[in-house]
Every structure is written in structure tokens, then in C-alpha cells.
Design a protein around this motif. Structure first.
Motif: not given
Lengths: 306, 279
Positions: A260-281
Motif C-alpha cells: 500500500a501507499v499511505m497518503m493524507r488528504m481531505s475527504k473531498g480530494q478522494l474522488p480526484e485521486l481516484n480519477r487521476y489513478l484511473a487516467e494513469n492506468r
């Protein structure tokens, strides 16, 4: 300034070399539900017992309702109701007799009506004249609460009050505590080792570990959804790490494990992170998240129980 | 404080074990008195056979006073166990059930709680003695009537007139109460150091048995030591049936017994007010 129901100053208890409570500075505002959290052996029970004068501190001071506890012990304890560890009764007496004795010990002589009203409040009507030895655990817990409330205290100290209660019993207890706080303005100091339990009921809380206060404050501030611990579980950690390191997310990484990669952020940033990871396959098993304090407490509990 | 004593007495009254002592005394007294009623005369004739060769014995020797004296002699040895059964449980019983936490977080000082328990324990002890005396004398008088009391000692025969019997029994029972109060305070002291009620009860009886055995040993080296044992002075009630009364001996025994009570209470109180309630 908020009135304080309880404040401790450099409160310490040692047994030989063992430091059970270490320089504890606790502040409980009047009229609030205060959650006292910590893993087993953190010093919660020792602290609560010192608040009830069952254990004498090695050092430090306890002030309750603005008065020194050891100096004004009887006056203060007249305003305190408690359940420590488990409610205790004279099993050879009826619930009615137990409650009456409890009231008399606090210097009041309740009428039959007042006692019956208390049995009604805790849902034990009709069983008050049964011997306590015939009671189930849940009924004893309810009777314990009646004992803690019979003399109309201003402060109630409850040590792990939900232990052994069934789910309905826990819900009933929670609503009773909130009713006492809202309708009578009673201060409730509640110890537990379950964060979610405290979160549902408490206004403020403190987390204790190895006899020390690690965190103290308002529950809504401490359990802030703006500060989340996120665990990204990729199929391939290196690919994931490479994608994150070349982006704005690199500053959010706190640690990396094999899985796992552990990260810290606000709850609102989660969808953005999800999208970024998907876009980068970046293929993933999943993303899980916890509030930072929750994560910290779980680690504390795990090490405390280890 | 009176409120607290009342609560402690109520708790004692409601405990089933409280009535074991009263029931045991009632059964033993009844068995002894009825046995004597059935064939006590023959037994007494046998015992007095040698005396009749030297004395002319007139009147009814087998009467309520003699029965009461015989029963007191028999039962006073077992009374410490009955006292320890309740006194040994006063504090340790609360510790074992956890109610000590509730008790000591109430607006009473630990000293008040301690002395309320001691007073309640003493009231129980007194009630037990009173029950023994009233039952032994009451049933004895009902079955055998009244009369002079003939006390046969190892080296003398004491005759106590019927009008003297009452105050002597009262004084003897009061003395027995003082003796048993030592057991009450001793059991209470052990109770403060234990978290279960069996240990103080067994320990009290063990100490009494050991002291009684030491007291019976005829070893010169132990003579001085024996006079300091409370068990040596617990039989002092018998001296109230001597003529004349050995007042010096009685006073000295009372002082030693009271000294023991004070000592045990000081140790117990000191420990009780300081101890941390961890369980």
C-alpha cells in the motif's frame, strides 16, 4: 470562560516503578459528555478511581466544581454518581433495597414514588422487588445507572458502561446519557476503548496512552473529515508510486509499504485521486480511508493490546 | 453516622449467614436441655455420687441456672466461629463483590464507614450473646425451674444463691461480650487485609486454636507469654461464679482484652483508610 466540572493538574499515580498515570492535565467542561479513551492499561480506570477517591494520587491535584477534591471530598461526592468497571450490588437484597441504600448513603431519603419513578426511567418497572441475583447482566447495568442517578448528581462517571450490553441496551444507554445531559445539564465523564462509541455521544474527548494524555479537544475538531489517512492498494506498487511521484499527489504520500501507499488528504480530494489513478492506468485492488485520529487510535489500541 | 450504622445493620440482618449462628445456638441449646430433661437426673446423680458421701445436698440441683451455666461452658468455645462468620465478612465481603467501590465513593469518610461496620459487628456479637443467654436460661427455667446454682470446680464447690444468680449471669454475659469483641475486632482487622471473606474467618479460627493450644501447654518458658494471649482471658466470665469475686483478676483481664480490641482496631483502621481500591 466555560465552567469546568473537572480539572486535574499534573495528576500522577505510581506503583513502585510503574507509572500508571503520568502528569495528567484534564479539563472537562460542565454540562458536556466527555469521552475518556484509551487502550487497556492506558490509565483510564486509575484516573477515574482517583476522581472518586478510591485511589490516592502520588502527586498532583484534582479540582471538581472549582473545589479541591481531597479537601472537600464529601461535599463533592454528594454530587457525583458513578459506575466503576461494573455496577456493584448487594446480591442478597432486592433492587429496591439496593437503590434505597444507595440513596441513603448519599444522604437522601427518597419516597416510594421517587424510587418507582427511577425504576421506570431505567426500564426496570415490575422487577424492582426481585433479588438482584436474579437479574441479567443488562438489567444490572440499568440498575447501576439508576444507582448513579438516584441522588440527582451534577456529575456522572461511567467506566466502560456498555460492556456486556446487547445492541438495544447500548442504544438505550446512549439515549439516556444524552437525555441526562440535555434535560438536566449533567456532566458525564465516560471511559471507553471504542472510538466510535465516544464519537456518537461525546462533545469532547481525551485519548490516554501509557498514563499520558495524547490528544484532547472537541470531538468535531479532532475527528475532522478534512484530515484523512488514505491507503491506496495497487496491483503493482512501483507503477503506482511512479505515477504519484510525478504529480501534485507526491506531497501527500506519508509512507509506502509492499502492498500500500499511505497518503493524507481531505475527504473531498478522494474522488480526484481516484480519477487521476484511473487516467494513469494504475490498476488497484482498492482505496480505503480513515480519519487520521481514528487511524492513530487504532494503532494505539493495537499496540496496547499486543 | 447513625444513618450509616443503620444501613450496616440492615445489611447484616438481610444476609442469610447472619442467621446461621442464631439457628446453631437454638439447636444446641434445645438438644442439651431436652437431653437433660429426659435423663439428666441419673447423670447428675452419678456425677454427685462422691460428693454425697461428704455433703448433705438438699433441694433441686438440676435447675435452669445449672443448665444455663453448663450450656455457657459448652458453647462459649464455639462462639468465636459464629462471630467471625459475620465480622470477617464485613469488609472483605464488600471487596469480593465489588461493592466496596460503591461504598467508598460515597460522601462518608473511610473512618466513618469503618467504625459503622465495627459498631454493627459489635451489635451482632451482643445479640448473639444475648440470644445464647436468654435461650439457655429461658428454656432451662421453663423445663427445670429456678434454684441455687451449684458450681463444681476442680478444687472447690461453689454454691450461689438463687437471688444472686441473675446479676452473675448478666455480668458473665457482659464479660463474654467483651471477650468476643476481641474476636470481632480481630476478624474485622483481617477482613481489611483480604479480598475474600473465607480467609479472615479461617485465619481467625486458626489463630484462636493456636493460642488456645499454647495456653494449655504447661511449659514454664511460655507462662509469661500466655498471660498476653487474648484467648487466655476469654474464659474470664467464669470468674463471676467464684466466691468471693476475684476482682483483681477480672479487672486485669478486662484491661488486656480492651487493649487487644484497641490494638486490632488501630491496625485495621490505619490500613483501611489508606488502601487503594484496585479491584
Amino acid at each position: 470562560m466555560t465552567d469546568l466540572a473537572i480539572s486535574t493538574h499534573a495528576l500522577t499515580k505510581t506503583y513502585g516503578r510503574l507509572v500508571a498515570v503520568n502528569n495528567l492535565n484534564l479539563q472537562v467542561a460542565a454540562g458536556e459528555v466527555f469521552g475518556f479513551l484509551g487502550p487497556n492499561g492506558a490509565g483510564k480506570s486509575t484516573t477515574l478511581r482517583m476522581l472518586l477517591t478510591l485511589i490516592s494520587p502520588t502527586q498532583g491535584e484534582i479540582v471538581v466544581f472549582g473545589k479541591n477534591l481531597w479537601k472537600y471530598r464529601n461535599e463533592i461526592l454528594r454530587q457525583v454518581g458513578s459506575i466503576i468497571e461494573k455496577p456493584d450490588f448487594y446480591l442478597y437484597l432486592s433492587a429496591y433495597d439496593n437503590l434505597k441504600i444507595q440513596a441513603q448513603m448519599c444522604g437522601i431519603h427518597p419516597t416510594r414514588k421517587q424510587l418507582e419513578a427511577m425504576f421506570e426511567l431505567v426500564g426496570l418497572s415490575g422487577r424492582e422487588h426481585d433479588k438482584v441475583k436474579t437479574y441479567s447482566h443488562g438489567m444490572k447495568q440499568r440498575l447501576g445507572l439508576a444507582q448513579a442517578l438516584i441522588h440527582n448528581p451534577k456529575l456522572i462517571i461511567l467506566d466502560e458502561p456498555t460492556t456486556g450490553l446487547d445492541p438495544q441496551g447500548i442504544i438505550d444507554l446512549r439515549s439516556l446519557i444524552l437525555r441526562m445531559k440535555n434535560e438536566k445539564g449533567i456532566t458525564v465523564l465516560l471511559s471507553s476503548h471504542i472510538l466510535s462509541e465516544i464519537e456518537l455521544i461525546a462533545d469532547s474527548m481525551a485519548i490516554l496512552s501509557s498514563g499520558k494524555v495524547m490528544v484532547q479537544g472537541r470531538v468535531r475538531d479532532l475527528l475532522n473529515p478534512e484530515d484523512m489517512v488514505v491507503a491506496v492498494e495497487p496491483c503493482d506498487t512501483y507503477t503506482c508510486l511512479a505515477a504519484l511521484q510525478n504529480s501534485m499527489w507526491s506531497t501527500r504520500i506519508t509512507s509506502v509499504t509492499e502492498t500500500a501507499v499511505m497518503m493524507r488528504m481531505s475527504k473531498g480530494q478522494l474522488p480526484e485521486l481516484n480519477r487521476y489513478l484511473a487516467e494513469n492506468r494504475v490498476a488497484m485492488y482498492g482505496i480505503s480511508f480513515k480519519r487520521a485520529l481514528e487511524d492513530y487510535f487504532l494503532k494505539l489500541t493495537a499496540s496496547g493490546n499486543a | 453516622m447513625l444513618n450509616l450504622i443503620g444501613i450496616e445493620l440492615y445489611k447484616i440482618l438481610k444476609k442469610p449467614r447472619t442467621y446461621i449462628g442464631f439457628a446453631a445456638i437454638a439447636i444446641i441449646v434445645l438438644v442439651v436441655e431436652l437431653s437433660f430433661y429426659a435423663d439428666g437426673k441419673q447423670y447428675l446423680d452419678f456425677v454427685l455420687q462422691s460428693l454425697r458421701q461428704h455433703f448433705v445436698i438438699q433441694g433441686e440441683i438440676l435447675n435452669g441456672s445449672l443448665m444455663c451455666f453448663v450450656i455457657l461452658q459448652m458453647l462459649i468455645v464455639q462462639m468465636p466461629l459464629l462471630v467471625a462468620l459475620v465480622a470477617g465478612d464485613l469488609i472483605s465481603g464488600e471487596a469480593s463483590t465489588g461493592t466496596v467501590r460503591m461504598l467508598l465513593s460515597k460522601p462518608y469518610t473511610r473512618s466513618q464507614i469503618f467504625f459503622a461496620k465495627y459498631v454493627a459487628g459489635s451489635v451482632y456479637t451482643f445479640a448473639l450473646i444475648l440470644w445464647l443467654g436468654a435461650l439457655a436460661l429461658g428454656i432451662g427455667i421453663a423445663l427445670f425451674g429456678t434454684g441455687d446454682l451449684l458450681v463444681l470446680k476442680s478444687d472447690e464447690l461453689v454454691v450461689i444463691k438463687a437471688e444472686d444468680v441473675w446479676w452473675r449471669f448478666s455480668a458473665a454475659l457482659l464479660m463474654a461480650f467483651v471477650s468476643l469483641s476481641v474476636v470481632t475486632s480481630f476478624s474485622l482487622m483481617l477482613s481489611c487485609f483480604s479480598d475474600n471473606s473465607i480467609t479472615p474467618i479461617v485465619a481467625t479460627m486458626s489463630v484462636i486454636i493456636i493460642f488456645t493450644i499454647i495456653g494449655a501447654l504447661e511449659i514454664p518458658m511460655l507462662e509469661k507469654f500466655k498471660s498476653l494471649l487474648f484467648t487466655t482471658h476469654m474464659v474470664i466470665w467464669r470468674n463471676f461464679f467464684d466466691n468471693p469475686l476475684p476482682m483483681r483478676q477480672i479487672v486485669s483481664s478486662v484491661v488486656i482484652l480492651l487493649g487487644h480490641i484497641v490494638l486490632f482496631l488501630i491496625i485495621a483502621h490505619r490500613h483501611f483508610v489508606r488502601k487503594d481500591i484496585l479491584n
